[in-house]
Design a protein around this motif. Structure first.
Motif, mmCIF file in Angstrom:
data_model
loop_
_atom_site.group_PDB
_atom_site.id
_atom_site.type_symbol
_atom_site.label_atom_id
_atom_site.label_comp_id
_atom_site.label_asym_id
_atom_site.label_seq_id
_atom_site.Cartn_x
_atom_site.Cartn_y
_atom_site.Cartn_z
ATOM 1 N N ALA A 178 80.507 25.845 65.245
ATOM 2 C CA ALA A 178 80.737 24.807 66.244
ATOM 3 C C ALA A 178 79.586 24.749 67.245
ATOM 4 N N LEU A 179 78.818 25.824 67.313
ATOM 5 C CA LEU A 179 77.724 25.879 68.273
ATOM 6 C C LEU A 179 76.476 25.155 67.785
ATOM 7 N N ASP A 180 76.385 24.874 66.491
ATOM 8 C CA ASP A 180 75.193 24.254 65.915
ATOM 9 C C ASP A 180 75.494 22.807 65.539
ATOM 10 N N THR A 181 75.285 21.900 66.467
ATOM 11 C CA THR A 181 75.616 20.493 66.235
ATOM 12 C C THR A 181 74.597 19.795 65.339
ATOM 13 N N ASP A 182 73.411 20.353 65.167
ATOM 14 C CA ASP A 182 72.387 19.737 64.326
ATOM 15 C C ASP A 182 72.628 19.949 62.838
ATOM 16 N N GLN A 183 73.428 20.930 62.481
ATOM 17 C CA GLN A 183 73.593 21.253 61.082
ATOM 18 C C GLN A 183 74.337 20.171 60.298
ATOM 19 N N ILE A 184 75.074 19.311 60.969
ATOM 20 C CA ILE A 184 75.802 18.262 60.260
ATOM 21 C C ILE A 184 74.846 17.371 59.478
ATOM 22 N N ASP A 185 73.640 17.143 59.998
ATOM 23 C CA ASP A 185 72.645 16.336 59.281
ATOM 24 C C ASP A 185 72.282 16.981 57.943
ATOM 25 N N SER A 186 72.084 18.277 57.948
ATOM 26 C CA SER A 186 71.758 18.998 56.720
ATOM 27 C C SER A 186 72.922 18.941 55.730
ATOM 28 N N ILE A 187 74.119 19.128 56.218
ATOM 29 C CA ILE A 187 75.304 19.110 55.358
ATOM 30 C C ILE A 187 75.484 17.727 54.737
ATOM 31 N N MET A 188 75.343 16.693 55.542
ATOM 32 C CA MET A 188 75.507 15.331 55.028
ATOM 33 C C MET A 188 74.429 15.016 53.996
ATOM 34 N N ALA A 189 73.202 15.453 54.214
ATOM 35 C CA ALA A 189 72.125 15.225 53.244
ATOM 36 C C ALA A 189 72.433 15.924 51.928
ATOM 37 N N ASP A 190 72.938 17.154 51.985
ATOM 38 C CA ASP A 190 73.299 17.885 50.768
ATOM 39 C C ASP A 190 74.418 17.183 50.014
ATOM 40 N N MET A 191 75.405 16.717 50.742
ATOM 41 C CA MET A 191 76.537 16.040 50.107
ATOM 42 C C MET A 191 76.090 14.713 49.485
ATOM 43 N N GLN A 192 75.245 13.988 50.187
ATOM 44 C CA GLN A 192 74.729 12.731 49.656
ATOM 45 C C GLN A 192 73.927 12.988 48.372
ATOM 46 N N SER A 193 73.115 14.018 48.378
ATOM 47 C CA SER A 193 72.335 14.380 47.200
ATOM 48 C C SER A 193 73.250 14.687 46.020
ATOM 49 N N ASP A 194 74.317 15.435 46.259
ATOM 50 C CA ASP A 194 75.272 15.757 45.192
ATOM 51 C C ASP A 194 75.926 14.503 44.636
ATOM 52 N N LEU A 195 76.329 13.626 45.518
ATOM 53 C CA LEU A 195 76.981 12.392 45.073
ATOM 54 C C LEU A 195 76.037 11.544 44.224
ATOM 55 N N ILE A 196 74.798 11.401 44.661
ATOM 56 C CA ILE A 196 73.814 10.629 43.904
ATOM 57 C C ILE A 196 73.554 11.271 42.551
ATOM 58 N N ARG A 197 73.386 12.594 42.530
ATOM 59 C CA ARG A 197 73.143 13.317 41.282
ATOM 60 C C ARG A 197 74.305 13.111 40.306
ATOM 61 N N ASN A 198 75.537 13.180 40.797
ATOM 62 C CA ASN A 198 76.696 12.994 39.926
ATOM 63 C C ASN A 198 76.767 11.564 39.395
ATOM 64 N N GLN A 199 76.453 10.598 40.233
ATOM 65 C CA GLN A 199 76.478 9.208 39.783
ATOM 66 C C GLN A 199 75.391 8.958 38.730
ATOM 67 N N LEU A 200 74.220 9.531 38.926
ATOM 68 C CA LEU A 200 73.158 9.394 37.929
ATOM 69 C C LEU A 200 73.555 10.031 36.603
ATOM 70 N N LYS A 201 74.221 11.172 36.677
ATOM 71 C CA LYS A 201 74.682 11.869 35.481
ATOM 72 C C LYS A 201 75.706 11.006 34.739
ATOM 73 N N LEU A 202 76.621 10.397 35.487
ATOM 74 C CA LEU A 202 77.622 9.530 34.873
ATOM 75 C C LEU A 202 76.984 8.296 34.219
ATOM 76 N N ALA A 203 75.867 7.846 34.790
ATOM 77 C CA ALA A 203 75.169 6.665 34.267
ATOM 78 C C ALA A 203 74.262 7.023 33.085
ATOM 79 N N GLY A 204 74.168 8.298 32.757
ATOM 80 C CA GLY A 204 73.391 8.716 31.604
ATOM 81 C C GLY A 204 71.958 9.143 31.911
#
Length: 117
Positions: free
Chosen positions: A90-116
């Protein structure tokens, strides 16, 4: 936490999903591990590596993460993805940017995988 994770996993709620595990209050874990009067993880998990440092937050988190992976691998035998984890504070408010970037990367990677791709 592991039992609940396994129960949710067995019911199929994680099938085909991106799984992210959050180790919340990491700052408190670090504080407790530095306190020599507090017990360590090897008291509760005798399989913690003998050559490991039960007071090292990174090693403790990696060990706990490995426990979640064991459960996930037993339940999700056909999954091509691996759960990710983030240590949060809770003390590190900047880390949310890193977490969101990682999650976005995972979502894109999964969508690309589904698209072949």
């Amino acid at each position: 936490a592991l039992s609940l994770f396994e129960e949710v996993c067995k019911k199929g709620f994680m099938t085909g999903k991106t799984v992210t595990i959050f180790f919340n209050k990491h700052d408190l874990l670090v504080e407790k591990l530095q306190d020599e009067t507090k017990t360590t993880i090897d008291t509760y998990f005798p399989d913690f590596p003998v050559d490991g440092n039960a007071r090292d937050p990174a090693q403790v988190c990696e060990f706990v993460y490995s426990k979640f992976l064991e459960v996930y691998d037993r339940c999700e035998t056909k999954s091509n993805s691996v759960p990710h984890y983030h240590r949060t504070s809770a003390l590190d408010t900047d880390q949310i940017d890193s977490i969101m970037a990682d999650m976005q990367s995972d979502l894109i990677r999964n969508q690309l995988k589904l698209a072949g791709f």
